[in-house]
Design a protein around this motif. Sequence first.
Motif, PDB file in Angstrom:
ATOM      1  N   THR A 128       0.829  -1.224   0.000  1.00 54.67           N
ATOM      2  CA  THR A 128       0.000   0.000   0.000  1.00 54.67           C
ATOM      3  C   THR A 128       0.855   1.263   0.000  1.00 54.67           C
ATOM      4  N   ASN A 129       0.241   2.337  -0.442  1.00 55.31           N
ATOM      5  CA  ASN A 129       0.923   3.638  -0.439  1.00 55.31           C
ATOM      6  C   ASN A 129       1.296   4.073   0.971  1.00 55.31           C
ATOM      7  N   ASP A 130       0.376   3.825   1.899  1.00 60.66           N
ATOM      8  CA  ASP A 130       0.643   4.247   3.286  1.00 60.66           C
ATOM      9  C   ASP A 130       1.865   3.547   3.844  1.00 60.66           C
ATOM     10  N   LEU A 131       1.948   2.261   3.550  1.00 61.00           N
ATOM     11  CA  LEU A 131       3.079   1.502   4.060  1.00 61.00           C
ATOM     12  C   LEU A 131       4.365   1.975   3.385  1.00 61.00           C
ATOM     13  N   ALA A 132       4.279   2.272   2.089  1.00 55.10           N
ATOM     14  CA  ALA A 132       5.452   2.780   1.374  1.00 55.10           C
ATOM     15  C   ALA A 132       5.916   4.083   2.037  1.00 55.10           C
ATOM     16  N   GLY A 133       4.949   4.944   2.347  1.00 49.32           N
ATOM     17  CA  GLY A 133       5.275   6.217   2.996  1.00 49.32           C
ATOM     18  C   GLY A 133       5.940   5.991   4.345  1.00 49.32           C
ATOM     19  N   GLN A 134       5.421   5.018   5.074  1.00 49.24           N
ATOM     20  CA  GLN A 134       5.964   4.737   6.410  1.00 49.24           C
ATOM     21  C   GLN A 134       7.406   4.199   6.314  1.00 49.24           C
ATOM     22  N   ILE A 135       7.641   3.336   5.328  1.00 51.26           N
ATOM     23  CA  ILE A 135       8.995   2.779   5.157  1.00 51.26           C
ATOM     24  C   ILE A 135       9.968   3.900   4.793  1.00 51.26           C
ATOM     25  N   GLY A 137      12.594   8.386  -2.384  1.00 52.81           N
ATOM     26  CA  GLY A 137      11.260   8.785  -1.951  1.00 52.81           C
ATOM     27  C   GLY A 137      10.246   7.679  -2.130  1.00 52.81           C
ATOM     28  N   ALA A 138       9.106   7.904  -1.497  1.00 59.96           N
ATOM     29  CA  ALA A 138       7.996   6.975  -1.668  1.00 59.96           C
ATOM     30  C   ALA A 138       7.195   7.474  -2.859  1.00 59.96           C
ATOM     31  N   CYS A 143       7.758   1.942  -3.332  1.00 58.71           N
ATOM     32  CA  CYS A 143       6.462   2.107  -4.005  1.00 58.71           C
ATOM     33  C   CYS A 143       5.662   0.815  -4.042  1.00 58.71           C
ATOM     34  N   THR A 144       4.449   0.944  -4.526  1.00 59.92           N
ATOM     35  CA  THR A 144       3.616  -0.252  -4.712  1.00 59.92           C
ATOM     36  C   THR A 144       4.002  -0.881  -6.056  1.00 59.92           C
ATOM     37  N   ARG A 174      -2.042  -4.406   7.325  1.00 62.79           N
ATOM     38  CA  ARG A 174      -0.658  -4.873   7.277  1.00 62.79           C
ATOM     39  C   ARG A 174       0.333  -3.736   7.437  1.00 62.79           C
ATOM     40  N   GLY A 175       1.318  -3.992   8.231  1.00 62.70           N
ATOM     41  CA  GLY A 175       2.515  -3.150   8.273  1.00 62.70           C
ATOM     42  C   GLY A 175       2.411  -1.824   8.984  1.00 62.70           C
ATOM     43  N   LEU A 176       1.234  -1.223   9.024  1.00 64.73           N
ATOM     44  CA  LEU A 176       1.185   0.137   9.569  1.00 64.73           C
ATOM     45  C   LEU A 176       1.517   0.147  11.066  1.00 64.73           C
ATOM     46  N   ASP A 177       2.348   1.097  11.409  1.00 63.31           N
ATOM     47  CA  ASP A 177       2.866   1.179  12.764  1.00 63.31           C
ATOM     48  C   ASP A 177       2.272   2.404  13.450  1.00 63.31           C
ATOM     49  N   ILE A 178       1.202   2.165  14.190  1.00 61.28           N
ATOM     50  CA  ILE A 178       0.526   3.283  14.853  1.00 61.28           C
ATOM     51  C   ILE A 178       0.828   3.163  16.346  1.00 61.28           C
ATOM     52  N   GLY A 179       1.097   4.304  16.930  1.00 61.17           N
ATOM     53  CA  GLY A 179       1.495   4.275  18.339  1.00 61.17           C
ATOM     54  C   GLY A 179       0.363   3.926  19.289  1.00 61.17           C
TER      55      GLY A 179
END
Length: 759
Positions: A155-162, A178-179, A201-202, A380-385
């Motif tokens: 996903t784009n969000d995960l790409a951004g997070q990485i 960059g993502a 990227c995706t 998947r993958g998203l790291d939220i506090g």
Amino acid sequence: MRRPQRRLVAKQGRSQDADEIRLLEAWIDAGKPLRGTKPPPPPESSSAADARRIARAVAAKAAAGEYSEYGACTRFDELPLSKKTKDALRKAGYKEMSEIQRAAIPHALCGRDILGAAKTGSGKTLAFVIPVLEKLYRANWSRDDGVGCIIISPTNDLAGQIWDVIRKVGKHHGFSGGAIVKRTGIDEEKELINRLNIIVCTPGRLVQHFDETPNFDCSQLQILVIDEADQMLHRDFQSQVDIIISQIPKVQTLLFSATQTKSIKDLARVNLKNPEYISVHEQASTATPDNLEQCAMIVPLEQKLNMLWSFIKRHLKSKILVFLSSVKQVKFVYEIFKKLRPGIPLKCMHGRMKYEVQQAIVAEFNESTSVMFSTDIFARGLDIGDVDWVVQVDCPESVALYIHRVGRTARYNKRGKSLIFLCPEEEKMLERLKATESKIPINVRKPKVEQLEQISQNIAAVLVKFPNLQQLGKRAFVTYLKSMYLQKDKEVFDLSRFSAENFAAYASSLGLPVTPKIRFVSHKKNASKKDMEDTDVKQKAKVIEINPQANRDMLADDELDDDDILKPKKATTDANIYGLHDILSPKASSTGTNMEPEKVKELVDRPLKKKKLKINVHRPVGTRVKYDDEGNAIDPLASLAEEVGSEGVIHKDKISQRYAEMLREMQEDDKEDKAQHKKSLHEKKLQKKMKLKRKRQEETDEVSEDSGSESDRGGQNMSYKGKKKYLNASDEDEGGDEAKKLLAQQEALALKLLGKMHD
Ligand SMILES: Nc1ncnc2c1ncn2[C@@H]1O[C@H](COP(=O)(O)OP(=O)(O)OP(=O)(O)O)[C@@H](O)[C@H]1O
């Protein structure tokens, strides 16, 4: 004056880098971990001072040309990493390595391919980001060297997070990157892409660049990372990943996921070269984080929203992530709960939002205590506090997806809890989760019925006020059943286990006055999701009405909006019809908030009685339509469904009272209308009679004319229209002399008068 100095500094820096790279290469080569080995368990925790002393000793040894075996170390600063990376790690607060980092980084630093698996939230991102940065650094990669690393994520969000992690840990390196996400336009990206050293990227976006970007050059690529590898090598991304692999040279490849693929076929596709299989938690007793408390509840379909609402109301101080199976459900539940105001901020997240909006929502959710309704875009993958609770309202499609969803909490040594609602018809999933090989310690809890709030009536009242939401509700209903139908695992997702009564009760729980009509396609039952969509667009599906007596408008809407492909269990003629009365007056089975345990269980099987449609609430007669700020028509009853304070009170008694008044008014109006109608009918009848009478009269006159003299006929030629008199041309011939005489008399009179005036 400054220029030569700058150049000097740069030159010095380059030569320092070159020295360091030589040292690192030698260190990595000398201290390589043996193939197929895992690091020994970490020694008993040493003090911070001890750790610093060890790190200094390791660094001194390396500088003196004596290299330690870095495969057994536990801290980042004991690894053969560049100073730039170590400084950034220290600054970011990363000191001790996690298990997957300890196991994977030493192998990855030697240039080996890796297939890594570790529980959710265990730090896999750093396990591949550090080797990526070090690989490029040791290859002396510079901005002018083009694409050196590609990282693909689902996903784009995960790409951004990485990319955020790369930026943090690689901030002292001068790499560009960059993502590549939806935010930037494809044309803008085409200009930039060849100048990026690290692309995240995706797969879809990357394939688009391979297709469309002239001279997109990956021939010098150094390292490829595939995050969430099991998902990437399966189904949805399979063909795209195949294209990517065919377009790039064979380079060091790192595959990571919490639920790793073991399929040789999958792995053969990415062409791994003698990979290291690193599954650090393979021997662990659980596949989910140790600090995660998990429980499941058996909840009938029509009770799920009540259960969710009751849960949220009891956890107003928690950060809760709620998973639903479709965008429409997410939107509907979010909008409805927002109107009912549970007393905690609500958010929603799905793939149809703009990337910037998603980012803003994630950032807010990170910071605040709130409830987020989400599709699996967040799974998947998203790291939220600090997520306290993960609630799965809809059943996940697999055990792997369950693991990823619950993995949004209890991340990196933090505590967390999860709850899953399963319909009695989906109990097979519970069996799967509880199976020994799944390694999921899940407790089954009985719903506390005394705490269960019934909100269907409140939802119905909200739908009366906001007609748009009713459309959304219908779509949520239909897409839920559709998603269930499209699931491949028919042991868990079998719509035929649900009866028409279950559907009707579910529709009612969403506040819908009628069960939306559903289309059934008897052919192509096992077709893929894509095939289904194509089928629905291209050809008219065979339609069976689940609720033939339902409001025709609603049926037409559904035909347009939802391509449904479901198969009912039984004849559908006994489906329910709900009217205003049914929505507003309390139902015997759901009057109070307290329900006995057996009753909740009974809800699954209870046959619903046929109800009579009394008044069509959606078409109140003789009422003026008002509009709200957004231009939505407001139902006349809506003003009575005001939300008061934060508790969202709905005045049901007032609504009933107003309803009775309206009914009376409507009956009176009806009486008047009837009288009016009768009167106009009478008048029309009378006119008709008169006309007939006149016609008969004319006929009689004609007969008498035919038998009359010619001179009489002249008079008859003068036709009358109202009171005006018109002369025909023939009148001039016959009555001409008389008229001329009259005209001459009038002229004489006029002249006389004029003469008098002049005198
Ligand atoms: N060595 C470390 N020390 C302290 N915190 C760490 C360390 N490694 C990772 N973390 C933190 O742990 C959290 C989870 O890390 P990460 O997102 O990499 O997990 P993951 O294994 O990729 O999870 P998922 O499987 O859900 O994608 C992050 O907030 C990260 O900053």
